[in-house]
Structure formats: structure tokens, C-alpha cells
Design an enzyme around this catalytic site. Sequence first.
Site, PDB file in Angstrom:
ATOM      1  N   THR A  84     -33.220 -10.541   3.999  1.00 50.40           N
ATOM      2  CA  THR A  84     -33.868 -10.695   5.306  1.00 50.40           C
ATOM      3  C   THR A  84     -33.424  -9.546   6.198  1.00 50.40           C
ATOM      4  OG1 THR A  84     -32.095 -12.246   5.857  1.00 50.40           O
ATOM      5  CG2 THR A  84     -34.227 -13.204   5.301  1.00 50.40           C
ATOM      6  N   HIS A  86     -42.797 -14.303   0.108  1.00 49.24           N
ATOM      7  CA  HIS A  86     -42.181 -13.647   1.269  1.00 49.24           C
ATOM      8  C   HIS A  86     -42.009 -14.640   2.423  1.00 49.24           C
ATOM      9  CE1 HIS A  86     -41.427  -9.265   2.351  1.00 49.24           C
ATOM     10  NE2 HIS A  86     -41.104  -9.866   3.473  1.00 49.24           N
ATOM     11  N   ASP A 120     -37.886 -18.148  -4.272  1.00 50.35           N
ATOM     12  CA  ASP A 120     -37.486 -18.468  -2.899  1.00 50.35           C
ATOM     13  C   ASP A 120     -38.694 -18.912  -2.106  1.00 50.35           C
ATOM     14  OD1 ASP A 120     -38.806 -16.235  -1.682  1.00 50.35           O
ATOM     15  OD2 ASP A 120     -37.016 -14.987  -1.836  1.00 50.35           O
TER      16      ASP A 120
END
Length: 356
Positions: free
Chosen positions: A75, A249, A280
Site C-alpha cells: 500500500t 487491487h 488479497d
Amino acid sequence: MTLRALHDAARKTLDPVHYDYVAGGADEERVLSANESAFDRYLLLPRILCGSETRDTTVRLPGARRAAPVFVAPTAFHRLMHPDGERATARAAAAEGAVLVTGTAATTAVDAVVAAAREAAPDPAVWFQLYLHPRREVTEALVRRAEQAGCTALVVTVDSAVFGRHTRDLRNGFTDLPPGHAAENMRDLPGAPPGTLTDIPMSAAPTWRDFAELARMTALPVLVKGILHPADARLALGHGASGVIVSNHGGRQCDAVPAALDCLPAVVDAVAGRTPVLMDGGVRRGSDIAVALALGATAVGVGRPVMWGLAAEGEAGVRAVLATLRDEYDHTLALCGGRRNADLTKDMVVRRGETR
Ligand SMILES: Cc1cc2nc3c(=O)[nH]c(=O)nc-3n(C[C@H](O)[C@H](O)[C@H](O)COP(=O)(O)O)c2cc1C
Ligand SMILES: CCCCC(=O)C(=O)O
């Protein structure tokens, strides 16, 4: 502190524009909410009388020994969350045995990030995330920077041919980092005057050939992040990838794709055990980790929860996020009769409303 409490504390301390940058997604934020709600559609079907008082929850990942099954997804801009920024995140991840993926959009240079991780643990795993730059020498310079810093794997993000339309940022006019912050890894790259920054590349030009070239220019394992289509997972393997990360994303790019969790099973089938499959997006509790592992993930990444922990309490907050997730996961594993991650199998996951 629970993850929810850390989020609430972060929201209170952060500049609302920075809060929105992290919390937000692309366009109508449909994928943002889908990532989390996908986990509500899957339930666990425990096995009984086959457990153990102690459980082994470690995983083997490229460039990481005995890592936690939860990694810190890359991030941007940690110094917007807390003055200690990426250094705090690095120390926390290393102390908790979790892989940290730092990257081109970090506000701390990668060598300082790895040095901070080493303060907390002798053998930390820090991976470096980058985009394929249309100019090969820029990509290569970033690869060398990561190697020299001591990163143990690379992650190439492939879902960002163009930057997503982040609705909240557009509304808030958040387009640039405030003065005093910069993407430090992008400084002093080839073709730019000394001391100046090169723009982070978002480009539709790179192809699998460029990816294969990157994989050949380094001895480090290279993972591909942003895979949703099973055919692309096969292509990744064919072009030298050491792992794939199923990800949209965090709902910040295309707002018409499936939840990351829903893309996982087909990618797992396509890869057929040849490399680890990570995922993720929307992981918020230990049972989410158990579901993803049962569906074939080797490990799961967390993005926003780490940012909230960092904003709320710096290094201690990130440690709390990672420790909480691991403890909850271990607890779930015990309740499911598991001794190790591999004991969670596909037959132990059912859709809500259905049983076997
Ligand atoms: C504030 C923010 C910044 C991000 N920056 C990057 C980045 O620089 N590179 C990248 O590959 N992914 C980036 N991501 C995506 C994350 O790596 C990850 O895919 C996503 O956050 C996972 O979803 P989660 O936040 O629901 O856990 C970013 C996500 C957020 C929320
Ligand atoms: C230019 C920085 C990229 C950050 C990013 O990937 C995101 O905000 O989702």
C-alpha cells in the site's frame, strides 16, 4: 484492540482526505464492497476429533521461511498514516513473522524499510512491488535497488494499465502527496536529473515479454499481482513467475470484476500446485483466512487493516492487526479440527444455505 476499533481510531485521527484515499475504491465502489461480502457467502464445515493442542500455522513462500499465512499487501504512502510510516510497518511485520510487501509508492526508500525490519527480527522477509516501466532501464534500476536493499522477492503489479478512477479522491481533489512526502524509490532513476523523481509508471504498453525479461534479470523469485483470469495464471507460470497473487487491487481499479475470493478457486485449479497462489482483498477476520486457505490460497494479504493499525497506533497498531488475525485464524483452525494449514480442504467450505 479489535480491527474494527483500530479502524474507528484511525478514522478519528486522520485527515478525512487521507482517510478517504485509503478507504475508497474505484467508480461506484462495487468491487470494494464485494470483496468483503464475498466472505459472508462461504461458511466452514469443521471436522472433529482430529485436532491438536498445538497447531502449526506457518507457510512456505518464495523468499520467506516459516512465514505467517497473512502478509502485508503493498500500500502506498504510509507516512500519511503515521510519522513513522513504512519503518513502523516494517518493524511490526518482521516482529510478527509476516512478509511485508513494500513498493514503488512507499514514502520511505526500500533500503531503510529493510533496515527497519532487521531491527525487529534477524531474518525478515521484505518483498518489493513494482510496475513494469515502459523503459527497461528504469525497471532494471528498481530491481537492483530492491536486490541491494536485501529484498527476498519481487512483486509485479499487472492490474494497473491505467490508474483507477478513485471517486473519493476526485471529489476531494487529492491528486498529489503533501509537501515533504515523496515516493522515495522513484528518486535518481535513469533518464532523470539527479535528485529528481520519476513518475510511477501506469502503462498499458508492457507485455508478457517484458515480464519474462524482468524475471530473467534477477535471481529473486518474482510474483505477479493482480491475476483474476485462470488463463493469465498459466501464462504467468510460463513466463517465469514464482507465484501469483489473485487480487483486484482492493476494488481500486476495474469496478466490474468479481470479488477476489470468487476468482481464487479457478486460479488454484489452473496453477495445480505448481506455485503458491496468494490472494488479497476483503480479508478482515481469522475465519476469512481459513476460508481462503481452504479454497487453495497459500497465504492472504491485508491492505487497509494495516493502514488503520498504523494510523491508530503506529508500529503497535500494525502488530495488533497481524497478531489478532493470526490468533483468530489459529482459533478457527482449532475449531475446524486442523493441526496445520493443509488440513483445511475444499470440502470444508460450503456456500451459505447449502450443506453437503
Ligand atoms: C491505500 C492503498 C494503496 C495501495 N497501493 C498499492 C500499490 O502501490 N501497489 C499495489 O500493487 N497495490 C496497492 N494497493 C492494493 C493492495 O495491495 C491490495 O491489493 C488491497 O488493498 C487488498 O485489499 P484490502 O485493502 O481489502 O485488504 C493499495 C491499496 C490501498 C488501500
Ligand atoms: C501511484 C501510487 C499507486 C497507489 C495505488 O496503487 C493505489 O492507490 O491503489
